[in-house]
Design a protein around this motif. Structure first.
Motif, PDB file in Angstrom:
ATOM      1  N   ILE A 108      51.208 -21.802  45.975  1.00  0.00           N
ATOM      2  CA  ILE A 108      50.005 -22.580  46.667  1.00  0.00           C
ATOM      3  C   ILE A 108      48.914 -21.715  47.000  1.00  0.00           C
ATOM      4  O   ILE A 108      47.995 -21.971  46.716  1.00  0.00           O
ATOM      5  CB  ILE A 108      50.342 -24.034  47.106  1.00  0.00           C
ATOM      6  N   LYS A 109      49.451 -21.085  48.066  1.00  0.00           N
ATOM      7  CA  LYS A 109      48.468 -20.147  48.922  1.00  0.00           C
ATOM      8  C   LYS A 109      48.048 -19.126  47.850  1.00  0.00           C
ATOM      9  O   LYS A 109      46.594 -18.743  48.281  1.00  0.00           O
ATOM     10  CB  LYS A 109      49.199 -19.667  49.915  1.00  0.00           C
ATOM     11  N   ASP A 128      52.850 -37.594  45.657  1.00  0.00           N
ATOM     12  CA  ASP A 128      53.233 -39.031  46.239  1.00  0.00           C
ATOM     13  C   ASP A 128      52.007 -39.911  45.703  1.00  0.00           C
ATOM     14  O   ASP A 128      50.966 -39.495  45.720  1.00  0.00           O
ATOM     15  CB  ASP A 128      53.093 -38.645  47.825  1.00  0.00           C
ATOM     16  N   TRP A 129      52.566 -41.168  45.446  1.00  0.00           N
ATOM     17  CA  TRP A 129      51.515 -41.860  44.903  1.00  0.00           C
ATOM     18  C   TRP A 129      50.721 -43.075  45.925  1.00  0.00           C
ATOM     19  O   TRP A 129      50.027 -44.041  45.000  1.00  0.00           O
ATOM     20  CB  TRP A 129      52.375 -42.833  43.782  1.00  0.00           C
ATOM     21  N   THR A 170      56.808 -34.688  48.855  1.00  0.00           N
ATOM     22  CA  THR A 170      56.025 -35.086  50.253  1.00  0.00           C
ATOM     23  C   THR A 170      55.431 -33.931  51.118  1.00  0.00           C
ATOM     24  O   THR A 170      54.430 -34.213  51.507  1.00  0.00           O
ATOM     25  CB  THR A 170      57.201 -36.223  51.078  1.00  0.00           C
ATOM     26  N   ILE A 171      56.224 -33.013  51.149  1.00  0.00           N
ATOM     27  CA  ILE A 171      55.946 -32.042  52.178  1.00  0.00           C
ATOM     28  C   ILE A 171      54.778 -31.217  51.514  1.00  0.00           C
ATOM     29  O   ILE A 171      53.585 -30.763  52.188  1.00  0.00           O
ATOM     30  CB  ILE A 171      56.845 -30.942  52.503  1.00  0.00           C
ATOM     31  N   LEU A 172      54.763 -31.046  50.144  1.00  0.00           N
ATOM     32  CA  LEU A 172      53.716 -30.140  49.552  1.00  0.00           C
ATOM     33  C   LEU A 172      52.390 -30.621  49.250  1.00  0.00           C
ATOM     34  O   LEU A 172      51.442 -30.086  48.902  1.00  0.00           O
ATOM     35  CB  LEU A 172      54.561 -29.093  48.389  1.00  0.00           C
ATOM     36  N   GLN A 173      52.495 -32.064  48.947  1.00  0.00           N
ATOM     37  CA  GLN A 173      51.532 -32.696  48.219  1.00  0.00           C
ATOM     38  C   GLN A 173      49.918 -32.347  48.984  1.00  0.00           C
ATOM     39  O   GLN A 173      48.955 -32.329  48.342  1.00  0.00           O
ATOM     40  CB  GLN A 173      51.594 -34.142  48.332  1.00  0.00           C
ATOM     41  N   PRO A 174      50.040 -32.525  50.373  1.00  0.00           N
ATOM     42  CA  PRO A 174      48.801 -32.362  50.946  1.00  0.00           C
ATOM     43  C   PRO A 174      47.940 -30.839  50.623  1.00  0.00           C
ATOM     44  O   PRO A 174      46.735 -30.805  50.358  1.00  0.00           O
ATOM     45  CB  PRO A 174      49.241 -32.231  52.616  1.00  0.00           C
ATOM     46  N   SER A 175      48.997 -29.955  50.600  1.00  0.00           N
ATOM     47  CA  SER A 175      48.650 -28.478  50.216  1.00  0.00           C
ATOM     48  C   SER A 175      48.035 -28.573  48.716  1.00  0.00           C
ATOM     49  O   SER A 175      46.917 -27.971  48.330  1.00  0.00           O
ATOM     50  CB  SER A 175      49.587 -27.280  50.490  1.00  0.00           C
ATOM     51  N   VAL A 176      48.784 -29.116  47.831  1.00  0.00           N
ATOM     52  CA  VAL A 176      48.524 -29.199  46.334  1.00  0.00           C
ATOM     53  C   VAL A 176      47.193 -29.840  46.093  1.00  0.00           C
ATOM     54  O   VAL A 176      46.293 -29.506  45.536  1.00  0.00           O
ATOM     55  CB  VAL A 176      49.592 -29.821  45.792  1.00  0.00           C
ATOM     56  N   MET A 177      47.010 -31.092  46.925  1.00  0.00           N
ATOM     57  CA  MET A 177      45.738 -31.819  46.691  1.00  0.00           C
ATOM     58  C   MET A 177      44.595 -31.184  47.111  1.00  0.00           C
ATOM     59  O   MET A 177      43.624 -31.291  46.683  1.00  0.00           O
ATOM     60  CB  MET A 177      45.965 -33.106  47.585  1.00  0.00           C
ATOM     61  N   ALA A 178      44.805 -30.293  48.234  1.00  0.00           N
ATOM     62  CA  ALA A 178      43.538 -29.596  48.900  1.00  0.00           C
ATOM     63  C   ALA A 178      42.982 -28.553  48.049  1.00  0.00           C
ATOM     64  O   ALA A 178      41.818 -28.372  47.998  1.00  0.00           O
ATOM     65  CB  ALA A 178      44.139 -29.122  50.252  1.00  0.00           C
ATOM     66  N   LYS A 179      44.094 -27.754  47.335  1.00  0.00           N
ATOM     67  CA  LYS A 179      43.566 -26.893  46.317  1.00  0.00           C
ATOM     68  C   LYS A 179      43.309 -27.390  44.809  1.00  0.00           C
ATOM     69  O   LYS A 179      43.206 -26.669  43.767  1.00  0.00           O
ATOM     70  CB  LYS A 179      44.508 -25.741  46.343  1.00  0.00           C
ATOM     71  N   GLN A 180      43.624 -28.850  44.718  1.00  0.00           N
ATOM     72  CA  GLN A 180      43.267 -29.551  43.407  1.00  0.00           C
ATOM     73  C   GLN A 180      44.120 -28.585  42.345  1.00  0.00           C
ATOM     74  O   GLN A 180      43.830 -28.474  41.007  1.00  0.00           O
ATOM     75  CB  GLN A 180      41.886 -29.128  42.908  1.00  0.00           C
ATOM     76  N   HIS A 181      45.546 -28.277  42.747  1.00  0.00           N
ATOM     77  CA  HIS A 181      46.216 -27.909  41.850  1.00  0.00           C
ATOM     78  C   HIS A 181      47.076 -28.616  41.021  1.00  0.00           C
ATOM     79  O   HIS A 181      46.989 -29.993  41.308  1.00  0.00           O
ATOM     80  CB  HIS A 181      47.470 -26.987  42.469  1.00  0.00           C
TER      81      HIS A 181
END
Length: 825
Positions: free
Chosen positions: A443-444, A645-646, A399-410
């Protein structure tokens, strides 16, 4: 008296039985007739010429003399006839006025008999008729001859008076030498102490036998060891040597000696040295002082350089922190200004508020890292022990990491291997902090479109009641140079590569992580290849919960199909299904899944359920679900699985025909719940997600908010009021106490209390409320709402009587959890 219980002491052997034959002096010696007479003559002549006393004794209580040669009587100064008449051949009577010597002789004989030896050797003094004493060496052998039941012994007494007196004179000479004198034998193993003068023994508090503890000295210093190493081979060759040694006297005082050693003898090819010690402490101390001054000068120079490096590091840190703090602050201030100038543009204001929230969280993270590092360096970081579930922690991470993962399309995948125990005891907050630090860096420092893998493996543990968990984090990002890996875990260190200079960070995250892992008795390792990626491995021992036996074995007629392009993900999910007792199959693509499901459907043996990965190449999970539904209908439950997160995909997934969702890694408990709910139609348990989405409403509940800061009070008041809560406020602890006392019992459902306030602080106010005699004083929930967020602050709040601790800035989800717990009853 000689006491040997196995001798019949009540018998005395008569001398007449074995008297030696006497020569007739009136006869011509050449005219002696018979071989026996000649043998007796030769025997007595030999005894006179030996120059030693030879005698024969019985081992009775008197040590009775049977026979002695003439030298025995010359040695003691008594004529034979006078000795026999006065002492009756009884040595005990001869020694009657010399008990010390007699007792020594008796003790020697007794100990020899007890030790079952056949003789002894004794150096002692013997009294003479004129009242003097001489030093003698007594050598005695017990024979196999017995007379009247008494064993016979033969004794040889040698006069060594001259040698002993010479030794005493030599000792006096040693004692008058300017220093300490000792003799050592130098063997292959080291130095064997042979003796010393009285001054030596008194200084070192050493007996004649004990010698010194460490070679030629009684202290074991590095300098002494070096001296031994330099001179030992020379001394083994018998060469003359001199060197300096450190020693201590019997009071513990330190001294320095000039040691002069000369070889004076050889014993069994080993040299014997006479060693003279001369005290040179005063001179050596001056030299040592000079050496220490030089060393301290070097130390001060090194300390100065260290301090300068520390100052440079701090200056660089402050410079970086200034940049890193100003960046989110600039965004907060700038977005606030933009929102103010577009107050009527709802979408623009909403966008500004989102960016303000994101920047605020970044700023808070920077502050928390600095505080964490400060607590670690001061030794105030405490590790807690509480029960938690690994599955819950993994869901939090997603939940915490999803926004960062999605932003960089990892591509982000979590996989569990051989995970037998999900429920453990440890410090979930700090463990999650370590994982977030590592994953956030992955991620970074991984370019857009990269791949990040998180593997969890339970390994065999050698400690009963504990599980050994290995967490591996792998990315294909920028990687690190070898020289930076060496200082990766040092505070304030950041890579200076051009690729990563623009990435924000304090350089504290990995230092904090390593310290946390060490406090948990774990280990953290890293491997990295520059421009290819990094792998971090964290190993933690976690205590296992005492779980009651839970039967997860589920009976299902047909198998479950697992669909995922990651072979390992398929295998680990099927491992969990095997543990649940459910047959299973797996395929690596949506196309294969459609074909396999069609075959089963045609044979009338449909799968009981299908689990499909959400993100697969060519044909993703949503499209695969849509085509399955088109081909076989809606009878088979289909769940979509993802490490994300779905919520973003919920509407499309449900429209395609999916029945529900699973978050990777799919642990046994989560799989069992999903199977019961969707495949076995056991819906008695409401969905945790659905319950969390219900709109909260606490209408009619009254809360007392105690806060001295006007802005903080306004923020908390608005947030609480939006949930339907009636909020009353107080500006300090004294005002809160008065409001509570003036209210009716049960009026307030909850009190939020700041800790640091003027007039009266929150801790004192809480203690006074708890001490009131009214019924609700003990049961009204009091929650600390404060910026004092250290562990000791939490413990102080609970000790004062508070029920919970809520740190500022407020975490809205945490706030609602507290409200649910205390006022939704």
């Amino acid at each position: 008296m000689i006491k040997a219980t196995f001798f019949p002491f009540n018998k005395i052997w008569p001398l007449q039985e074995r008297a030696m034959p006497k020569m007739d002096d009136s006869k011509n010696r050449t005219g002696i007739d018979g071989n026996e007479a000649v043998a007796d003559y030769e025997y007595h002549t030999l005894m006179r010429l030996l120059g030693v006393s030879v005698s024969k004794h019985l081992l009775d209580e008197n040590y009775t003399l049977v026979w002695a040669n003439d030298y025995y009587y010359r040695l003691i100064g008594w004529p034979k006839e006078e000795y026999e008449a006065r002492f009756h051949n009884r040595p005990d009577l001869y020694y009657a006025n010399h008990q010390k010597q007699w007792n020594e002789l008796v003790e020697t004989v007794t100990s020899t008999i007890k030790a079952d030896r056949n003789g002894y050797n004794l150096v002692t003094t013997m009294p003479r008729k004129d009242g003097s004493h001489i030093w003698v060496n007594i050598s005695n052998v017990f024979s196999d001859e017995y007379v009247n039941g008494y064993q016979v012994s033969y004794t040889v007494i040698t006069n060594i008076d001259d040698q002993i007196r010479m030794q005493k004179e030599q000792s006096v000479t040693y004692d008058n030498l300017p220093g300490f004198v000792a003799r050592f034998q130098v063997n292959e193993e080291g130095f064997r102490f042979l003796g010393a003068n009285e001054r030596f023994r008194d200084f070192f508090d050493s007996s004649e036998q004990e010698g010194l503890a460490f070679g030629l000295s009684n202290v074991n210093t590095e300098k002494n060891r070096r001296v031994y190493l330099q001179n030992f081979s020379r001394m083994r060759r018998g060469e003359r040597v001199h060197f300096t040694l450190q020693a201590t006297d019997k009071t513990g005082g330190n001294l320095w000696f000039q040691v002069n050693a000369n070889c004076i003898d050889w014993i069994n090819d080993n040299p014997v040295y006479l060693v003279i010690y001369i005290d040179i402490t005063d001179i050596t101390e001056q030299r040592e002082l000079q050496r220490q001054l030089e060393e301290r000068s070097v130390m001060l120079h090194d300390a100065l350089q260290t301090a300068e490096r520390a100052n440079r590091s701090k200056s660089e840190f402050l410079s970086r922190m200034s940049h890193d703090i100003r960046t989110p602050m600039n965004a907060i201030i700038g977005m606030t200004a933009i929102a103010g100038t577009h107050i009527d543009d709802r979408d623009r204001v909403k966008d500004c508020l989102g960016k303000i929230t994101l920047s605020s969280k970044l700023l808070l993270g920077l502050i928390n890292e600095v505080l964490d590092m400060s607590r670690i360096e001061s030794g105030n970081l405490a590790i807690t022990e509480e029960e938690f579930c690994l599955n819950d922690m993994l869901q939090n991470l997603v939940t915490i990491l999803q926004p960062s993962v999605m932003a960089k399309q990892h591509t982000f995948d979590i996989r569990a291997h051989h995970l037998r125990h999900e429920n453990v005891i440890g410090d979930p907050q700090h463990i999650q902090q370590v994982f977030l630090n590592i994953l956030s860096n992955a991620i970074k420092y991984t370019p857009a479109g990269g791949k990040i893998m998180f593997d969890i493996r339970e390994k065999p543990s050698n400690t009963a009641g504990y599980g050994l968990y290995e967490f591996t984090f792998e990315d294909n990002g920028y990687g690190m140079k070898p020289e930076f890996i060496e200082k990766l875990f040092s505070p304030f260190e950041r890579a200076d590569d051009a690729d990563v200079l623009a990435v924000q960070g304090t350089g504290l995250g990995m230092a904090i992580s390593r310290n946390i892992v060490k406090l948990i008795n774990g280990d953290i390792k890293v491997k990295s290849t520059y421009r290819k990626g990094s792998t971090f491995t964290v190993e933690l021992p976690l205590k296992l919960q005492n779980e009651s036996s839970v039967d997860y074995c589920l009976f299902m007629k047909n198998a479950i199909l697992v669909v995922d392009d990651d072979r390992i993900a398929c295998e680990t999910t099927c491992e969990r299904l095997d543990e649940l007792g459910i047959r299973n199959e797996w395929v690596l693509s949506g196309e294969q899944a459609i074909q396999k499901i069609a075959e089963k459907h045609q044979s009338g043996k449909d799968f009981s359920m299908v689990i499909i990965d959400l993100k697969m190449p060519k044909m993703d999970g949503i499209e695969t679900t849509r085509l399955i539904r088109k081909q076989i209908g809606s009878d088979i439950p289909i769940l979509l699985a993802s490490a994300y997160d779905w919520m973003e995909y919920e509407s499309k997934a449900l429209a395609s025909g999916a029945n529900g969702f699973l978050v990777k890694p799919m642990l046994k408990s989560a799989l069992a719940y999903a199977i019961k709910k969707h495949a076995m139609k056991e819906n008695e348990h409401a969905s945790v997600v659905e319950s969390s989405r219900q709109k909260r409403d606490y209408k009619g509940k009254k809360v007392l908010l105690v806060e001295d800061n006007e802005l903080n009070r306004e923020i908390a008041e608005v947030i609480l009021a939006e949930s339907g809560i009636r909020v009353e406020t107080a500006k300090n602890g004294q005002e809160a106490l008065e409001r509570f006392m003036s209210s009716s019992e049960g009026y307030y459902g909850l009190i939020f209390m700041d800790l640091q306030m003027p007039v009266m602080g929150g801790l004192e106010s809480t203690r006074k409320i708890r001490s009131l005699s009214r019924k609700d004083a003990q049961i009204v929930p009091i929650v600390a709402m404060t910026a004092n967020a250290f562990r000791e602050d939490v413990e102080a709040a609970k000790t004062a009587g508070m029920n919970e601790h809520l740190a500022k800035p407020l975490d809205i989800d945490r706030l609602h959890q507290i409200l649910d717990r205390f006022i939704s009853r």
